[in-house]
Design an enzyme around this catalytic site. Sequence first.
Site, PDB file in Angstrom:
ATOM      1  N   ARG A  30      46.651  41.777  39.365  1.00  0.00           N
ATOM      2  CA  ARG A  30      45.874  41.225  40.489  1.00  0.00           C
ATOM      3  C   ARG A  30      46.038  39.709  40.532  1.00  0.00           C
ATOM      4  O   ARG A  30      46.681  39.173  41.417  1.00  0.00           O
ATOM      5  CB  ARG A  30      44.396  41.636  40.363  1.00  0.00           C
ATOM      6  CG  ARG A  30      43.600  41.457  41.664  1.00  0.00           C
ATOM      7  CD  ARG A  30      43.092  40.050  41.832  1.00  0.00           C
ATOM      8  NE  ARG A  30      42.223  39.608  40.747  1.00  0.00           N
ATOM      9  CZ  ARG A  30      41.881  38.326  40.565  1.00  0.00           C
ATOM     10  NH1 ARG A  30      42.344  37.383  41.369  1.00  0.00           N
ATOM     11  NH2 ARG A  30      41.098  37.980  39.539  1.00  0.00           N
ATOM     12  N   ASP A  31      45.518  38.997  39.531  1.00  0.00           N
ATOM     13  CA  ASP A  31      45.680  37.539  39.502  1.00  0.00           C
ATOM     14  C   ASP A  31      47.159  37.183  39.397  1.00  0.00           C
ATOM     15  O   ASP A  31      47.627  36.198  39.981  1.00  0.00           O
ATOM     16  CB  ASP A  31      44.906  36.941  38.316  1.00  0.00           C
ATOM     17  CG  ASP A  31      44.449  35.520  38.568  1.00  0.00           C
ATOM     18  OD1 ASP A  31      45.138  34.788  39.301  1.00  0.00           O
ATOM     19  OD2 ASP A  31      43.395  35.134  38.044  1.00  0.00           O
ATOM     20  N   HIS A  77      49.379  36.403  42.458  1.00  0.00           N
ATOM     21  CA  HIS A  77      49.468  35.052  43.015  1.00  0.00           C
ATOM     22  C   HIS A  77      50.789  34.393  42.645  1.00  0.00           C
ATOM     23  O   HIS A  77      51.371  33.645  43.428  1.00  0.00           O
ATOM     24  CB  HIS A  77      48.336  34.174  42.463  1.00  0.00           C
ATOM     25  CG  HIS A  77      46.998  34.393  43.094  1.00  0.00           C
ATOM     26  ND1 HIS A  77      46.740  34.135  44.426  1.00  0.00           N
ATOM     27  CD2 HIS A  77      45.819  34.807  42.561  1.00  0.00           C
ATOM     28  CE1 HIS A  77      45.463  34.388  44.688  1.00  0.00           C
ATOM     29  NE2 HIS A  77      44.889  34.800  43.580  1.00  0.00           N
ATOM     30  N   SER A  79      37.921  29.370  38.190  1.00  0.00           N
ATOM     31  CA  SER A  79      38.986  29.505  39.190  1.00  0.00           C
ATOM     32  C   SER A  79      39.898  28.294  39.262  1.00  0.00           C
ATOM     33  O   SER A  79      41.029  28.396  39.754  1.00  0.00           O
ATOM     34  CB  SER A  79      38.373  29.746  40.566  1.00  0.00           C
ATOM     35  OG  SER A  79      37.364  30.721  40.526  1.00  0.00           O
ATOM     36  N   HIS A 130      36.347  34.368  32.767  1.00  0.00           N
ATOM     37  CA  HIS A 130      37.714  34.464  33.291  1.00  0.00           C
ATOM     38  C   HIS A 130      38.307  33.062  33.278  1.00  0.00           C
ATOM     39  O   HIS A 130      37.883  32.202  34.049  1.00  0.00           O
ATOM     40  CB  HIS A 130      37.667  35.028  34.718  1.00  0.00           C
ATOM     41  CG  HIS A 130      38.979  35.038  35.444  1.00  0.00           C
ATOM     42  ND1 HIS A 130      39.700  36.198  35.636  1.00  0.00           N
ATOM     43  CD2 HIS A 130      39.690  34.053  36.047  1.00  0.00           C
ATOM     44  CE1 HIS A 130      40.791  35.926  36.338  1.00  0.00           C
ATOM     45  NE2 HIS A 130      40.815  34.624  36.589  1.00  0.00           N
ATOM     46  N   HIS A 184      41.288  30.014  33.385  1.00  0.00           N
ATOM     47  CA  HIS A 184      42.597  29.540  33.842  1.00  0.00           C
ATOM     48  C   HIS A 184      43.023  28.396  32.931  1.00  0.00           C
ATOM     49  O   HIS A 184      42.196  27.777  32.252  1.00  0.00           O
ATOM     50  CB  HIS A 184      42.548  29.114  35.309  1.00  0.00           C
ATOM     51  CG  HIS A 184      42.746  30.263  36.248  1.00  0.00           C
ATOM     52  ND1 HIS A 184      43.958  30.559  36.829  1.00  0.00           N
ATOM     53  CD2 HIS A 184      41.885  31.213  36.680  1.00  0.00           C
ATOM     54  CE1 HIS A 184      43.835  31.632  37.599  1.00  0.00           C
ATOM     55  NE2 HIS A 184      42.584  32.058  37.519  1.00  0.00           N
TER      56      HIS A 184
END
Length: 348
Positions: free
Chosen positions: A13-14, A17, A168, A195, A197
């Site tokens: 999913r991520d 990108h 995010s 989550h 990054h």
Amino acid sequence: MGVKLQICDSTLRDGNHAVAHQLGRADISAYARAAETAGVDVLEVGHGNGLGASSIQVGIAAISDVEMLRAAKAELRYSRLGVLSIPGFASVERDLKPALDCGVDEVRVGAHCTEADVTCQQVTMLRSMGVRVKGLLLMSHMASAGKLVEQAGLMQDYGAEAVVLMDSAGAYTPEMVREKVGELVEKLDIAIGFHAHNNLGLSVINSITAIRAGASIVDVTARGFGAGAGNAPIELVAANLHVEQIEARIQLFGALDAADTAEERFVKHVPVNDSVTIASGIAGVFSGFAAPVRRASRRFGVDPREILLELGRRRVVAGQEDTIIEVAMALAAERASADLTHAFADRI
């Protein structure tokens, strides 16, 4: 810890990108098999922005949501199939119900960190259907710990069984993780997740810090495959869990193999920290903006880092992609004006 750690693998999913949402059916099937063997608790699949997001504005996916979900579901036995639903992109009838028909086991409903109220309809509807639901607070670095407790509390009241803080923009530091995750763990009655990054190179230590602060859900991707500088790599998180003897279902060698599978099949460029992604983390700008910012930089001849810093000053969030062009044009105009002024001054 008291509660076994859950690993949510967002590679499909991520990670979408990172390839302009072009993961194909064969890629999804192959990685789903590897993730199942590795023992991930949840495999999240779909367009990078979730159900119903395939569009000109944020990118058209190679295949439909239904095709992606069916391909993954066919390979899963013990790992749960998950999806992301962001109200505004995903609708109940057009997107959520067909996804559930594909065998989705878990829906994560996301909203900007100060707008949890927009998730009420989807969370309550899904819970009434007996679906496992988690709430996601996007761009959570932009809100105080107290505000996050308030917003996560709303999601808890709607019926979410967990709330995940989404970094995010890759803007969190370990101290921020300790404060915000710890506050939610203390004040809420449901599970808390994180989550990460990697814009500031802190995705792994932030994930481990979240666990130490009481988080029982951590998101990962193979080789860190994801938007911008990428996510917390499944192989490194699994390695640290092994070293620190933190109990989880995921298997170290399986995680290493899954990462190898992803790199062999579709990770054309392992995410790295460069000047653009670092600037994005400093500015606190959504990691998914890296590619469109680069395009705008080339088109208007302005420094992409300046675009990101201005986007950060304006507190722009995902869904406001049109602002990237507006900012790039404004910076180009300012530079042209300054050049004219200097040229005129030189003639005097």
